[in-house]
Write an enzyme that holds these catalytic residues in place. Structure first.
Site, PDB file in Angstrom:
ATOM      1  N   GLU A 173       0.822  -1.229   0.000  1.00  0.00           N
ATOM      2  CA  GLU A 173       0.000   0.000   0.000  1.00  0.00           C
ATOM      3  C   GLU A 173       0.852   1.274   0.000  1.00  0.00           C
ATOM      4  O   GLU A 173       0.663   2.160   0.839  1.00  0.00           O
ATOM      5  CB  GLU A 173      -0.963  -0.013   1.195  1.00  0.00           C
ATOM      6  CG  GLU A 173      -2.010  -1.098   1.084  1.00  0.00           C
ATOM      7  CD  GLU A 173      -3.152  -1.005   2.102  1.00  0.00           C
ATOM      8  OE1 GLU A 173      -3.063  -0.227   3.054  1.00  0.00           O
ATOM      9  OE2 GLU A 173      -4.138  -1.735   1.920  1.00  0.00           O
ATOM     10  N   GLU A 292      -5.598  -8.138  -0.697  1.00  0.00           N
ATOM     11  CA  GLU A 292      -6.301  -7.844   0.559  1.00  0.00           C
ATOM     12  C   GLU A 292      -7.755  -7.581   0.206  1.00  0.00           C
ATOM     13  O   GLU A 292      -8.059  -6.615  -0.515  1.00  0.00           O
ATOM     14  CB  GLU A 292      -5.717  -6.630   1.288  1.00  0.00           C
ATOM     15  CG  GLU A 292      -4.401  -6.916   1.989  1.00  0.00           C
ATOM     16  CD  GLU A 292      -3.913  -5.774   2.868  1.00  0.00           C
ATOM     17  OE1 GLU A 292      -4.747  -5.103   3.509  1.00  0.00           O
ATOM     18  OE2 GLU A 292      -2.703  -5.563   2.904  1.00  0.00           O
TER      19      GLU A 292
HETATM   20  O1  AHR Z   1      -5.351  -5.878   6.816  1.00  0.00           O
HETATM   21  C1  AHR Z   1      -5.218  -4.780   7.666  1.00  0.00           C
HETATM   22  C2  AHR Z   1      -4.436  -3.634   7.022  1.00  0.00           C
HETATM   23  O2  AHR Z   1      -5.198  -3.114   5.980  1.00  0.00           O
HETATM   24  C3  AHR Z   1      -3.122  -3.990   6.377  1.00  0.00           C
HETATM   25  O3  AHR Z   1      -2.057  -3.994   7.256  1.00  0.00           O
HETATM   26  C4  AHR Z   1      -2.948  -2.892   5.373  1.00  0.00           C
HETATM   27  O4  AHR Z   1      -2.197  -3.308   4.253  1.00  0.00           O
HETATM   28  C5  AHR Z   1      -4.365  -2.497   5.020  1.00  0.00           C
HETATM   29  O5  AHR Z   1      -4.542  -1.124   5.060  1.00  0.00           O
END
Ligand code: AHR
Length: 500
Positions: A173, A292
């Site tokens: 990210e 994610e």
């Molecule tokens: O999954 C929780 C968090 O969400 C992770 O650490 C990050 O990559 C995202 O913002």
């Protein structure tokens, strides 16, 4: 009663279903690692301190890859802290989650856990506060058999065999201002390209993931992807997407439409990929790693009473421990359908995360491990969906889903593997049942198994005190008649029917 009709187009194959679509994510965050997968004093702990009850649930969940060690955590992580004799490992502050990292579990321990769980390790390198050299060092330590300083160091740490990690994430990210070492798209694109080229000098067959946007509503979404890919298109194999959905202002109808947002996100990133590819005249294919995705009540996290004292750094605090409802599970089932519908673009995905932290599996220290509601659609889709995803024409009434506009009340996805077809269906109506007919045009003749996720109480959940309140039930309404599958889906439900 809603009526919907779907027709499968067996010759219009969307693409092959990569097993990596059913990946997950373990971050050093809250109680995901410590008191999650690892609890040496637990009665089910094995010789390495890993909970066997959790391992059994991970296997049942059907997880393919596991992304590690973060997440936001990775952008402040020194991988060297987590290897070598445990008593010599430093304790460090983790700025991302205001916690203390004891480094009891590091790369070699986690690789052992991965082996025990029957999953594949997907490693993320720190491109936030570190750079190309540290990433190359990590590669040498992880994947080179021996005969070099860092590979011999690994061997001396009791890991004689290289870990053979083939999928690597180039940071996490990096578009997010919250990220340690956050960069603009140009700066990130350059370091991603340099790191990718270095890693591919070790092994050109590695599969590398560049960071895409951390959400579809990021202000830089779109330009971020185009700029980053301008720098590294031919050096990487995937660009990532991250998306978390939640119930906002109690609007269940809008929440149930989340998979439509995921479809749009994938289409827009796909367009950016195609544009950069065309502008470069490249024949290289970049696909999406949706590494994610989940339901996550982010507002609740921001409102949580967290420790922020600059002198207090808790070990494994209870963070992001969302308790999932039936509605959340129906949304997760729908998001899995979106991933399956988009296998022409999406070749890998990670449900974020695996244990305790916005997770399908929960644990109590010294106590039980249990399945959240979201466990069920994931385990079912991972077990049943195989082979190819087919185009399905769905004719269903629509409803107003707010920002997403007019959205079909019923969604259907069909896969076809060696054993036959699998139909996934969801009813997004909050008030009405849906009769859904799926014309399988002769590709299957018999129902093997059929499962339904629904409940009279759509807010029901599984908890420590009532861990089996919600589960799958037999989808008794499913009948196959003259090649047409008919099912009745209650309001807010998700079902899967496997046919041979
Ligand atoms: O999954 C929780 C968090 O969400 C992770 O650490 C990050 O990559 C995202 O913002």
């Amino acid at each position: 009663m809603i009526r919907a009709h779907a027709t499968v187009r067996p010759d219009a194959v969307i693409g092959d279903i990569d097993r990596r679509l059913f990946g997950s994510f373990v971050e050093h965050l809250g109680r995901c690692v410590y008191d999650g997968i690892y609890e040496p004093g637990h009665e089910t702990a094995d010789a390495d301190g890993f909970r066997e009850d959790v391992l059994a649930l991970v296997r049942e969940l059907g997880v393919s890859t596991v992304r590690y060690p973060g997440g936001n955590f990775v952008s402040g992580y020194r991988w060297e802290d987590g290897v070598g004799p445990r008593e010599q490992r430093p304790k460090r502050v983790d700025l991302a989650w205001h916690s203390l990292e004891t480094n009891e579990v590091g790369l070699n321990e986690f690789a052992r856990w991965v082996e025990k769980s029957g999953t594949e390790l997907m490693l993320a390198v720190n491109l936030g506060t570190r750079g190309v050299l540290e990433a190359l060092d990590l590669y040498e330590y992880t994947n080179i058999r021996g005969g070099t300083a860092l590979s011999d160091l690994r061997v001396s740490h009791g890991a004689p065999e290289p870990h053979a990690v083939t999928m690597w994430c180039l940071g996490n990210e990096m578009d997010g201002p919250w990220q340690l070492g956050h960069r603009n798209a140009d700066d990130y694109g350059k370091i991603a390209a340099q790191t990718a080229r270095g890693l591919k000098q070790f092994d050109p067959s590695l599969q590398l993931v560049a960071c895409g946007s951390s959400a579809r509503d990021m202000p830089t979404f779109g330009t971020w992807e185009r700029t980053v890919l301008e720098h590294c298109y031919d050096d990487v194999d995937y660009i990532s997407c991250h998306a978390y959905y939640n119930l906002k202002k109690g609007d269940v109808a809008a929440f149930l439409a989340s998979p439509v947002d995921m479809d749009l996100f994938i289409a827009e990133v796909g367009q950016a990929i195609d544009e950069v590819r065309a502008s470069k005249g490249s024949d290289h294919e970049v696909r999406i790693s949706f590494d994610e995705w989940n339901v996550w009540d982010i507002e609740r996290y921001h409102e949580e009473d967290k420790v922020t004292d600059p002198q207090v750094w808790p070990v494994a605090p209870r963070l992001l421990e969302d308790s999932y409802t039936v509605t959340d599970a129906v949304v997760v089932g729908g998001l899995l359908m979106s991933l399956l519908r988009n296998v022409d673009r999406v070749a890998a995905a990670s449900l974020a995360q695996l244990v305790n932290v916005i997770a399908p599996i929960m644990t109590e220290p010294g106590g039980i491990a249990w399945k959240q509601t979201t466990f069920f659609p994931f385990a079912t889709a991972s077990r049943l969906a195989q082979g190819q995803s087919l185009t399905v024409d769905v004719d269903a009434p629509t409803y107003d889903a707010g920002k997403l506009g007019s959205v079909p009340l019923v969604d259907v996805v069909v896969t076809r593997g060696e054993h036959g077809a699998v139909v996934f269906a969801t009813n997004r109506s909050t008030t009405e049942s849906a009769t859904v007919e799926v014309d399988l045009v002769g590709i299957s003749t018999e129902i093997d198994e059929a499962w339904l996720l629904a409940d009279d109480d759509i807010t029901a959940r599984n908890t420590l005190d009532d861990p089996e309140r919600v589960g799958l039930r037999a989808f008794d309404s499913a009948v196959l008649d003259g090649g047409v599958l008919r099912v009745e889906l209650p309001p807010v439900s998700w079902g899967a029917v496997s046919l041979s």
